[in-house]
Design a protein around this motif. Structure first.
Motif, PDB file in Angstrom:
ATOM      1  N   GLY A 170      -6.832  12.834  11.363  1.00 31.18           N
ATOM      2  CA  GLY A 170      -5.849  11.788  10.582  1.00 31.18           C
ATOM      3  C   GLY A 170      -4.720  12.178   9.935  1.00 31.18           C
ATOM      4  O   GLY A 170      -3.978  13.136  10.299  1.00 31.18           O
ATOM      5  N   GLU A 171      -4.415  11.959   9.310  1.00 31.00           N
ATOM      6  CA  GLU A 171      -2.832  11.722   8.700  1.00 31.00           C
ATOM      7  C   GLU A 171      -2.333  13.065   8.192  1.00 31.00           C
ATOM      8  O   GLU A 171      -2.769  14.275   7.698  1.00 31.00           O
ATOM      9  CB  GLU A 171      -2.818  10.877   7.018  1.00 31.00           C
ATOM     10  CG  GLU A 171      -1.073  11.376   6.762  1.00 31.00           C
ATOM     11  CD  GLU A 171      -1.307  10.329   5.066  1.00 31.00           C
ATOM     12  OE1 GLU A 171      -2.012  10.290   4.880  1.00 31.00           O
ATOM     13  OE2 GLU A 171      -0.741  10.998   3.681  1.00 31.00           O
ATOM     14  N   ILE A 172      -0.916  13.639   8.452  1.00 28.34           N
ATOM     15  CA  ILE A 172      -0.603  14.674   8.772  1.00 28.34           C
ATOM     16  C   ILE A 172       0.851  14.882   7.843  1.00 28.34           C
ATOM     17  O   ILE A 172       1.257  15.828   7.545  1.00 28.34           O
ATOM     18  CB  ILE A 172      -0.893  16.050   9.130  1.00 28.34           C
ATOM     19  CG1 ILE A 172       0.261  15.345  10.383  1.00 28.34           C
ATOM     20  CG2 ILE A 172      -1.568  16.693   9.951  1.00 28.34           C
ATOM     21  CD1 ILE A 172       0.429  16.461  12.008  1.00 28.34           C
ATOM     22  N   THR A 173       1.335  13.481   8.233  1.00 30.68           N
ATOM     23  CA  THR A 173       2.714  12.925   7.814  1.00 30.68           C
ATOM     24  C   THR A 173       2.780  12.162   6.530  1.00 30.68           C
ATOM     25  O   THR A 173       2.554  10.752   7.108  1.00 30.68           O
ATOM     26  CB  THR A 173       3.988  13.851   8.483  1.00 30.68           C
ATOM     27  OG1 THR A 173       3.749  12.649   9.579  1.00 30.68           O
ATOM     28  CG2 THR A 173       3.432  15.005   9.401  1.00 30.68           C
ATOM     29  N   SER A 174       3.576  12.043   6.220  1.00 34.89           N
ATOM     30  CA  SER A 174       3.981  10.625   5.971  1.00 34.89           C
ATOM     31  C   SER A 174       5.753  10.443   5.631  1.00 34.89           C
ATOM     32  O   SER A 174       5.995  11.288   5.552  1.00 34.89           O
ATOM     33  CB  SER A 174       3.520   9.592   4.267  1.00 34.89           C
ATOM     34  OG  SER A 174       1.966   9.387   4.677  1.00 34.89           O
ATOM     35  N   GLY A 175       6.311   9.354   5.706  1.00 36.54           N
ATOM     36  CA  GLY A 175       7.762   9.372   6.039  1.00 36.54           C
ATOM     37  C   GLY A 175       8.247   7.499   5.770  1.00 36.54           C
ATOM     38  O   GLY A 175       7.730   6.877   6.101  1.00 36.54           O
ATOM     39  N   VAL A 190       0.792  -1.356  -0.060  1.00 33.04           N
ATOM     40  CA  VAL A 190       0.185   0.437  -0.141  1.00 33.04           C
ATOM     41  C   VAL A 190       0.852   1.435  -0.464  1.00 33.04           C
ATOM     42  O   VAL A 190       0.519   2.005   0.322  1.00 33.04           O
ATOM     43  CB  VAL A 190      -1.227   0.057   1.448  1.00 33.04           C
ATOM     44  CG1 VAL A 190      -2.289  -1.018   1.033  1.00 33.04           C
ATOM     45  CG2 VAL A 190      -0.285   0.027   2.439  1.00 33.04           C
ATOM     46  N   LYS A 191       2.497   1.412   0.089  1.00 34.15           N
ATOM     47  CA  LYS A 191       3.416   2.005  -0.579  1.00 34.15           C
ATOM     48  C   LYS A 191       4.309   2.461  -1.126  1.00 34.15           C
ATOM     49  O   LYS A 191       4.176   0.954  -1.799  1.00 34.15           O
ATOM     50  CB  LYS A 191       3.981   2.314   0.706  1.00 34.15           C
ATOM     51  CG  LYS A 191       3.366   2.196   2.566  1.00 34.15           C
ATOM     52  CD  LYS A 191       2.964   3.600   2.506  1.00 34.15           C
ATOM     53  CE  LYS A 191       2.396   4.185   3.807  1.00 34.15           C
ATOM     54  NZ  LYS A 191       1.648   5.797   4.078  1.00 34.15           N
ATOM     55  N   PRO A 192       4.072   3.753  -1.573  1.00 40.10           N
ATOM     56  CA  PRO A 192       5.226   3.740  -3.263  1.00 40.10           C
ATOM     57  C   PRO A 192       6.230   2.611  -3.249  1.00 40.10           C
ATOM     58  O   PRO A 192       7.643   2.045  -2.391  1.00 40.10           O
ATOM     59  CB  PRO A 192       5.123   4.817  -3.032  1.00 40.10           C
ATOM     60  CG  PRO A 192       4.981   5.588  -2.505  1.00 40.10           C
ATOM     61  CD  PRO A 192       4.322   4.365  -0.686  1.00 40.10           C
ATOM     62  N   ALA A 202       6.133   5.470   8.247  1.00 40.74           N
ATOM     63  CA  ALA A 202       5.120   5.674   9.259  1.00 40.74           C
ATOM     64  C   ALA A 202       4.135   6.707   8.962  1.00 40.74           C
ATOM     65  O   ALA A 202       4.764   7.428   8.144  1.00 40.74           O
ATOM     66  CB  ALA A 202       6.018   6.002  10.844  1.00 40.74           C
ATOM     67  N   ASP A 203       2.923   6.959   9.504  1.00 37.28           N
ATOM     68  CA  ASP A 203       2.455   8.012   8.883  1.00 37.28           C
ATOM     69  C   ASP A 203       1.651   8.747  10.595  1.00 37.28           C
ATOM     70  O   ASP A 203       1.879   7.443  11.493  1.00 37.28           O
ATOM     71  CB  ASP A 203       0.727   7.536   8.444  1.00 37.28           C
ATOM     72  CG  ASP A 203       1.009   7.809   6.712  1.00 37.28           C
ATOM     73  OD1 ASP A 203       2.291   7.079   5.955  1.00 37.28           O
ATOM     74  OD2 ASP A 203      -0.113   6.782   5.936  1.00 37.28           O
ATOM     75  N   LEU A 204       1.990  10.087  10.540  1.00 34.74           N
ATOM     76  CA  LEU A 204       2.082  10.245  11.692  1.00 34.74           C
ATOM     77  C   LEU A 204       0.037  11.254  11.779  1.00 34.74           C
ATOM     78  O   LEU A 204      -0.667  11.277  10.565  1.00 34.74           O
ATOM     79  CB  LEU A 204       2.153  12.215  12.000  1.00 34.74           C
ATOM     80  CG  LEU A 204       2.232  12.764  13.256  1.00 34.74           C
ATOM     81  CD1 LEU A 204       2.875  11.763  14.279  1.00 34.74           C
ATOM     82  CD2 LEU A 204       3.086  13.735  13.239  1.00 34.74           C
TER      83      LEU A 204
HETATM   84 MG    MG Z   1       0.556   9.717   3.082  1.00 33.13          MG
END
Ligand code: MG
Ligand code: 4AD
Length: 435
Positions: free
Chosen positions: A357-362, A330-332, A348-350
């Motif tokens: 809900g989601e504000i960051t992905s990294g 489900v991730k790139p 991790a998503d924050l």
């Molecule tokens: Mg994301």
């Protein structure tokens, strides 16, 4: 010199002659006197009383200058100070049909956004945005990260093909950038920890309260880091932005009916949930998701988290939550596989509190040339557009990682605003490119 209303409102100024410029915010004409609420060019408001014969024909939103004496009067709105003016000069007389009123439909407010910006709500939001950007930049500067910029016109997709904006670039096809990440990765090998603030574009067809077509993307990347390092950076950065904004923009936050004290309590460490714990929690709550074929069923291991499941996870939480270790599927393509947990990514998503809900992905990036090439092939991506990116793994690769934070998502959470369109002055959505 002309003053602003906030400078004027002080006991020291009572009896002094001042000049004030601004726009007619409210207007009440009486036989002898006309009461004007003037809004200055920073949105501050003060009452001015002028003889009615000097305000003949004056209209709402006309731009004016007044000169008069400051008085203290507890009955005066906006803080108990007013100006008794004898001179009034008009810069631009506004037409009588000013389209922004108190009870305007959201659509008209968006059509007339260039004027709706003058409302107190939008001014407050714009100031909070400015604080968020300032405190983000301050944090990176204080912690020795170098600010860089990356191109907006690119040949390589970062976040999958489905939300790519295609543009004609002379006689070839190019795209508007979805993320500066691949460029930051190259820069991190010669500049160390780097960060950037660039517009990102996503051809989002879904109309949701948290997706824009163009958004301000804050991204950071650093060499020789592990996932925990990347989470630490995010919790420090986000806490610094939120706490400082709560401190410096409390007036604006209160105007938007947000509690600055709640924001001041946001501090490291944030909560951490593994992806599997998140799925278990959601299954226990019988969280339903819609599959790609349109069916509805209970969420299960392997699914991505959507808006509803993220809301469920965070609606009662007191601090933001990292969800750690999503399935690679489900991730790139660039996500590094967890060597201790096959099939899962070092990502991790924050997720923000109050259901936002989601504000960051990294996470950590695949740094091995063979593994990365395989992923690019598996996803049927055009190899030639990524050859430069693969080079980074051919010539002195190191473990590295970073994250992306959506400024509008962050502002939306801080201000407790439901619709992301209201966190940006000129929103771009599928159905809106003007004004
Ligand atoms: Mg994301
Ligand atoms: O989760 P995303 O798609 O991740 C990336 O683009 C990574 N390449 C970032 C990186 O690691 N450098 O986007 C990152 C963040 C999201 O968490 C969200 O806050 C925001 O960008 N975002 C959007 N904000 C508004 N409208 C959209 N359509 C957004 N898409 C992503």
């Amino acid at each position: 010199m002309h003053s602003r209303s906030n400078d004027i409102k002080s006991p020291d100024n009572v009896g002094k002659l001042v000049t004030l410029r601004g726009w007619v915010h409210r207007l009440r004409k009486q036989k002898d006197n006309t009461f004007i609420l003037i809004r200055d060019d920073r949105g501050g408001i003060i009452q001015v009383i002028v003889p009615s014969e000097k305000a003949v024909g004056l209209t709402i939103e006309s731009s004016i200058e007044v000169r008069g004496v400051v008085r203290r009067d507890v009955r005066a709105p906006e803080g108990g100070y007013e100006i008794k003016a004898n001179e009034l000069k008009i810069f631009g007389l506004a037409q009588l049909d000013y389209p922004i009123g108190e009870y305007q439909s959201p659509e008209i407010l968006l059509d007339k956004r260039h004027l709706a910006l003058r409302t107190r709500r939008m001014i407050a939001i714009a100031k909070i945005r400015a604080f968020v950007l300032k405190f983000a930049r301050d944090w990176f500067t204080e912690n020795d990260w170098i600010e860089v910029t990356a191109p907006i016109i690119v040949k390589s997709a970062v976040e999958g093909g489905s939300t790519l904006f295609r543009i004609k670039y002379f006689d070839q096809e190019a795209f508007l950038s979805q993320s500066a990440q691949l460029y930051l990765e190259s820069m991190t090998f010669c500049l160390g920890p780097v960060w950037s603030l660039t517009p990102s574009f996503r051809a989002e067809k879904s109309r949701t309260v948290r997706h824009l077509v163009e958004f301000s993307h804050l991204e950071a990347e650093a060499p020789w880091v592990n996932l925990e390092d990347i989470l630490n950076v995010q919790e420090q950065l986000v806490s610094a932005i939120v706490q400082n904004t709560a401190k410096h923009a409390s007036e604006e936050l209160v105007l938007l009916k947000t509690d600055p004290n709640e924001l001041r309590r946001i501090e490291p460490p944030f909560d951490r949930l593994t992806y599997l714990q998140a799925i278990e929690t959601l299954r226990a709550k019988d969280c339903i998701i819609k599959t790609e074929s349109g069916d509805q069923r209970t969420i299960q291991n392997g699914d991505d988290l959507n808006i509803d499941s993220e809301r469920e996870l965070t609606k009662d939480s007191r601090r933001p939550i990292f969800v750690i270790g999503y399935p690679l599927a489900v991730k790139p393509f660039y996500v590094k596989e967890d060597p201790l947990n096959k099939g899962m990514g070092l990502v991790a998503d924050l997720l923000a509190t109050r259901g936002f809900g989601e504000i960051t992905s990294g996470g950590i990036r695949e740094d091995d040339v063979n593994a990365l090439t395989k992923r690019i092939e598996k996803e049927n991506m055009d190899r030639s557009s990524y050859d430069w990116y693969i080079d980074l793994r051919r010539y002195g690769s190191v473990p590295h990682g970073g994250f992306g934070l959506g400024i509008e998502r962050l502002v939306r959470w801080i201000t407790n605003i439901k619709d992301i369109k209201d966190t940006v002055l000129f929103p771009r959505t599928m159905s809106r490119v003007t004004p």
